[in-house]
Design an enzyme around this catalytic site. Structure first.
Site, PDB file in Angstrom:
ATOM      1  N   GLY A  89     -42.242  60.386  18.651  1.00  0.00           N
ATOM      2  CA  GLY A  89     -41.479  59.157  18.808  1.00  0.00           C
ATOM      3  C   GLY A  89     -42.373  58.050  19.329  1.00  0.00           C
ATOM      4  O   GLY A  89     -43.600  58.124  19.256  1.00  0.00           O
ATOM      5  N   ARG A  90     -41.756  57.008  19.884  1.00  0.00           N
ATOM      6  CA  ARG A  90     -42.549  55.909  20.449  1.00  0.00           C
ATOM      7  C   ARG A  90     -43.001  56.190  21.858  1.00  0.00           C
ATOM      8  O   ARG A  90     -43.928  55.553  22.368  1.00  0.00           O
ATOM      9  CB  ARG A  90     -41.757  54.601  20.409  1.00  0.00           C
ATOM     10  CG  ARG A  90     -42.090  53.776  19.184  1.00  0.00           C
ATOM     11  CD  ARG A  90     -41.591  52.366  19.267  1.00  0.00           C
ATOM     12  NE  ARG A  90     -40.140  52.310  19.351  1.00  0.00           N
ATOM     13  CZ  ARG A  90     -39.478  51.617  20.259  1.00  0.00           C
ATOM     14  NH1 ARG A  90     -40.113  50.919  21.169  1.00  0.00           N
ATOM     15  NH2 ARG A  90     -38.162  51.608  20.249  1.00  0.00           N
ATOM     16  N   GLU A  93     -46.906  56.618  23.118  1.00  0.00           N
ATOM     17  CA  GLU A  93     -47.850  55.496  23.237  1.00  0.00           C
ATOM     18  C   GLU A  93     -47.924  54.958  24.655  1.00  0.00           C
ATOM     19  O   GLU A  93     -48.964  54.448  25.069  1.00  0.00           O
ATOM     20  CB  GLU A  93     -47.512  54.381  22.244  1.00  0.00           C
ATOM     21  CG  GLU A  93     -46.265  53.590  22.568  1.00  0.00           C
ATOM     22  CD  GLU A  93     -45.936  52.558  21.495  1.00  0.00           C
ATOM     23  OE1 GLU A  93     -45.776  51.384  21.853  1.00  0.00           O
ATOM     24  OE2 GLU A  93     -45.835  52.930  20.309  1.00  0.00           O
ATOM     25  N   CYS A 119     -45.570  65.189  15.678  1.00  0.00           N
ATOM     26  CA  CYS A 119     -45.463  63.775  15.339  1.00  0.00           C
ATOM     27  C   CYS A 119     -46.465  62.931  16.122  1.00  0.00           C
ATOM     28  O   CYS A 119     -47.658  63.101  15.995  1.00  0.00           O
ATOM     29  CB  CYS A 119     -44.021  63.312  15.535  1.00  0.00           C
ATOM     30  SG  CYS A 119     -43.605  61.775  14.696  1.00  0.00           S
ATOM     31  N   HIS A 120     -45.981  62.014  16.973  1.00  0.00           N
ATOM     32  CA  HIS A 120     -46.862  61.169  17.773  1.00  0.00           C
ATOM     33  C   HIS A 120     -47.287  61.843  19.079  1.00  0.00           C
ATOM     34  O   HIS A 120     -48.087  61.286  19.831  1.00  0.00           O
ATOM     35  CB  HIS A 120     -46.184  59.835  18.088  1.00  0.00           C
ATOM     36  CG  HIS A 120     -46.055  58.923  16.910  1.00  0.00           C
ATOM     37  ND1 HIS A 120     -45.169  59.154  15.881  1.00  0.00           N
ATOM     38  CD2 HIS A 120     -46.700  57.767  16.593  1.00  0.00           C
ATOM     39  CE1 HIS A 120     -45.266  58.184  14.981  1.00  0.00           C
ATOM     40  NE2 HIS A 120     -46.184  57.328  15.387  1.00  0.00           N
ATOM     41  N   TYR A 139     -48.287  63.047  13.097  1.00  0.00           N
ATOM     42  CA  TYR A 139     -47.758  62.097  12.127  1.00  0.00           C
ATOM     43  C   TYR A 139     -48.957  61.453  11.420  1.00  0.00           C
ATOM     44  O   TYR A 139     -49.940  61.077  12.072  1.00  0.00           O
ATOM     45  CB  TYR A 139     -46.890  61.050  12.826  1.00  0.00           C
ATOM     46  CG  TYR A 139     -46.176  60.150  11.854  1.00  0.00           C
ATOM     47  CD1 TYR A 139     -45.201  60.659  11.005  1.00  0.00           C
ATOM     48  CD2 TYR A 139     -46.504  58.804  11.768  1.00  0.00           C
ATOM     49  CE1 TYR A 139     -44.558  59.840  10.088  1.00  0.00           C
ATOM     50  CE2 TYR A 139     -45.861  57.977  10.863  1.00  0.00           C
ATOM     51  CZ  TYR A 139     -44.891  58.500  10.021  1.00  0.00           C
ATOM     52  OH  TYR A 139     -44.257  57.695   9.105  1.00  0.00           O
TER      53      TYR A 139
END
Length: 198
Positions: A89-90, A93, A119-120, A139
């Site tokens: 997801g976000r 980061e 993913c991330h 990802y």
């Protein structure tokens, strides 16, 4: 099978399926799972995001659920846990900017404990400096970061020693099965009797 204590790292706008499905599936097979986030207390929630793949150049993001956190990451000792899950997801980061997150991740690699990232999530692993010499995936848009961290890139789910990585939530069946294998989890598939059968 000995039940394991598993730590799962979350934060606002963690991908909904990638935090909820492992949390529920690992508990379903008997493991204890604690979801933690920086600066968050037991019972507080983080917001999730749903990343949907609809044929665009990248995923479509919509607001997901409120996901309950079990403890602040700063208040847990990673030595008390047998394995780690790092959803995407976000959230990764900014989660990778927390020393508590990076130190926790490093503990699992230094102790050679099972780690699953999807993913991330590998953005956090790259920031923690634990991917050097590894083979992993993430990802596809994160490929440059994974390779920049000294890691060999593979398409699809990959297991490299204690590390299991997947590209996104559609990989869940294969990714979670591989993680259960690394955990040493065996599942008895004996069918339960159906009501009315003699």
């Amino acid at each position: 099978m000995a039940n394991k204590r598993i730590l799962e790292i979350a934060g606002d706008f963690v991908e909904d399926y990638e935090v909820m499905v492992p949390y529920q599936a690992l508990r379903m097979v008997g493991h204890e799972v604690d979801a933690v986030a920086p600066e968050t207390e037991d019972g507080e929630t983080v917001k999730t995001a749903v990343h949907d793949f609809r044929g665009d150049q990248t995923y479509l993001e919509t607001r997901g659920h409120d996901f309950a956190i079990d403890a602040a990451i700063e208040d847990v000792d990673p030595a008390d846990y047998d394995a780690l899950v790092v959803p995407g997801g976000r959230a990764p980061e900014y989660l990778r900017t927390y020393d508590s997150v990076l130190e926790t991740v490093r503990h699992f690699f230094e102790a050679d404990k099972p780690v699953a990232a999807v993913c991330h999530g590998p953005q956090i692993l790259a920031a923690a400096g634990v991917l050097e010499g590894r083979t992993a995936t993430a990802y596809p848009a994160v490929r440059a970061e994974v390779e920049g961290a000294g890691c060999s890139w593979v398409d699809g789910v990959v297991t490299d020693g204690n590390l299991v990585t997947g590209q996104a939530w559609p990989d869940h069946p294969e990714w979670l099965a591989a993680f259960l294998e690394v955990l040493g989890t065996s599942i008895d598939h004996e069918a339960a009797p159906v009501a009315g059968d003699d």
